[in-house]
Design an enzyme around this catalytic site. Sequence first.
Site, PDB file in Angstrom:
ATOM      1  N   ARG A 184      -5.992   0.876   3.960  1.00  0.00           N
ATOM      2  CA  ARG A 184      -4.845   1.399   3.191  1.00  0.00           C
ATOM      3  C   ARG A 184      -4.521   0.505   1.990  1.00  0.00           C
ATOM      4  NH1 ARG A 184      -3.062  -0.363   8.273  1.00  0.00           N
ATOM      5  NH2 ARG A 184      -1.145  -1.606   8.437  1.00  0.00           N
TER       6      ARG A 184
ATOM      7  N   HIS B  94       0.831  -1.218   0.000  1.00  0.00           N
ATOM      8  CA  HIS B  94       0.000   0.000   0.000  1.00  0.00           C
ATOM      9  C   HIS B  94       0.862   1.265   0.000  1.00  0.00           C
ATOM     10  CE1 HIS B  94       1.016   0.947   4.169  1.00  0.00           C
ATOM     11  NE2 HIS B  94       0.987  -0.354   4.367  1.00  0.00           N
TER      12      HIS B  94
ATOM     13  N   HIS C 178       0.623  -5.589   2.473  1.00  0.00           N
ATOM     14  CA  HIS C 178       1.443  -4.846   3.448  1.00  0.00           C
ATOM     15  C   HIS C 178       2.897  -5.327   3.438  1.00  0.00           C
ATOM     16  CE1 HIS C 178      -2.293  -3.288   5.210  1.00  0.00           C
ATOM     17  NE2 HIS C 178      -2.770  -4.430   4.718  1.00  0.00           N
TER      18      HIS C 178
ATOM     19  N   GLU D 207      -1.354  -6.647   7.573  1.00  0.00           N
ATOM     20  CA  GLU D 207      -0.014  -6.422   8.128  1.00  0.00           C
ATOM     21  C   GLU D 207       0.156  -7.313   9.356  1.00  0.00           C
ATOM     22  OE1 GLU D 207       3.010  -6.114   8.166  1.00  0.00           O
ATOM     23  OE2 GLU D 207       3.192  -4.024   7.495  1.00  0.00           O
TER      24      GLU D 207
HETATM   25  O1  LIG Z   1       4.320  -0.352  11.454  1.00  0.00           O
HETATM   26  C1  LIG Z   1       4.087  -1.331  10.720  1.00  0.00           C
HETATM   27  O2  LIG Z   1       2.986  -1.916  10.700  1.00  0.00           O
HETATM   28  C2  LIG Z   1       5.170  -1.869   9.802  1.00  0.00           C
HETATM   29  C3  LIG Z   1       5.006  -1.369   8.407  1.00  0.00           C
HETATM   30  O3  LIG Z   1       4.930   0.018   8.332  1.00  0.00           O
HETATM   31  O4  LIG Z   1       6.416  -1.467  10.323  1.00  0.00           O
HETATM   32  P1  LIG Z   1       7.792  -2.197  10.042  1.00  0.00           P
HETATM   33  O5  LIG Z   1       8.577  -1.280   9.144  1.00  0.00           O
HETATM   34  O6  LIG Z   1       8.420  -2.307  11.391  1.00  0.00           O
HETATM   35  O7  LIG Z   1       7.566  -3.536   9.426  1.00  0.00           O
END
Ligand SMILES: O=C(O)[C@@H](CO)OP(=O)(O)O
Length: 343
Positions: free
Chosen positions: A147, A98, A271, A201
């Site tokens: 998102r 996204h 994600h 995610e």
């Molecule tokens: O905050 C989050 O959900 C993820 C993606 O933005 O963070 P990270 O970069 O630690 O995987």
Amino acid sequence: MAIAMLQQTVGGTLQLLSNSGTHCNVGNRSVRLLPKGFKLEVEFPKRAIYSSGKRKLNVIQASTSQTSVVGPLLAPSSSDTLDSHMKPNEVALILIRHGESLWNEKNLFTGCVDVPLTNKGVEEAIEAGHRISSIPVDMIYTSSLIRAQMTAMLAMTQHRRKKVPIILHNEDERARAWSKIYSEDTIEQSIPVITSWKLNERMYGELQGLNKQETADKFGHEKVHEWRRSYDIPPPNGESLEMCAQRAVAYFRDNIEPQLLSGKNILISAHGNSLRSIIMYLDKLTSQEVITLELSTGIPMLYIFKEGKFIRRGSPVAPTEAGVYAYTRRLAQYRQKLDDMLT
Ligand SMILES: O=C(O)[C@@H](CO)OP(=O)(O)O
């Protein structure tokens, strides 16, 4: 008009509902559907085509307890080769992380919190759409988070084929019935969008909503890096990448791969970590290799699925980029057909 819908499977029972009494072929058996539904005991294969009249009901993984419910919109008669009825020997798989979200911008751990895109994220999604605007898309899978859904929808506004992406609502029977489409032609000009939390995610547990920099200052950079980028160490009460991969890859294998096998070109909008998991599976990365993989927001990645293999083709830079369309003859032909149609 005969519309049969796979309702559910329980053990070896396949239940089909119909809006009228009609015949329906199930495997090689012709059965009569009753107005108020029909129950059929059948030893069904893992993948099978069930047809009712002119429509096909594509039943995926019917032998497992969780079955994909496939209505008419979900099973267009052919994959979009404008609109060849031959099953193609290769299909496109596009992955997009996204665009930037409001919490990416604020540098907050986001995980499964449902945050929308920023203006920059909207622009990234549109640019991603521009890049893939000449690549065929028959079905879209997104997470249940806005998102990823915004990204898919905005990207598709740029697609030259101009089919309409439509989110399927399978929450319950009424949601399904109330979102039904009654025109074959309109269904043909639609792209089903299937949402699943399994593409979400990774769940960041007690880090969700915390500032990444402040958390590193408090717990130490090493600890926070371990939570963010190790393979099997989960953040407090959250999912490790390994746990995220278990559900995201299982979803991909059970739901998306059968559609690719049946000839559908697919876009997945998801994600950072659910896509890293899927790429680990596609590219056969080790747990050591995947932890160094970083995905930028809004950058589409193209794979060709051919003879059961995923061939990574990088990221299309522009819709007219010669390199992307030189990857396969079929992609080049599709773009040519779009050119012919639009000029
Ligand atoms: O905050 C989050 O959900 C993820 C993606 O933005 O963070 P990270 O970069 O630690 O995987």
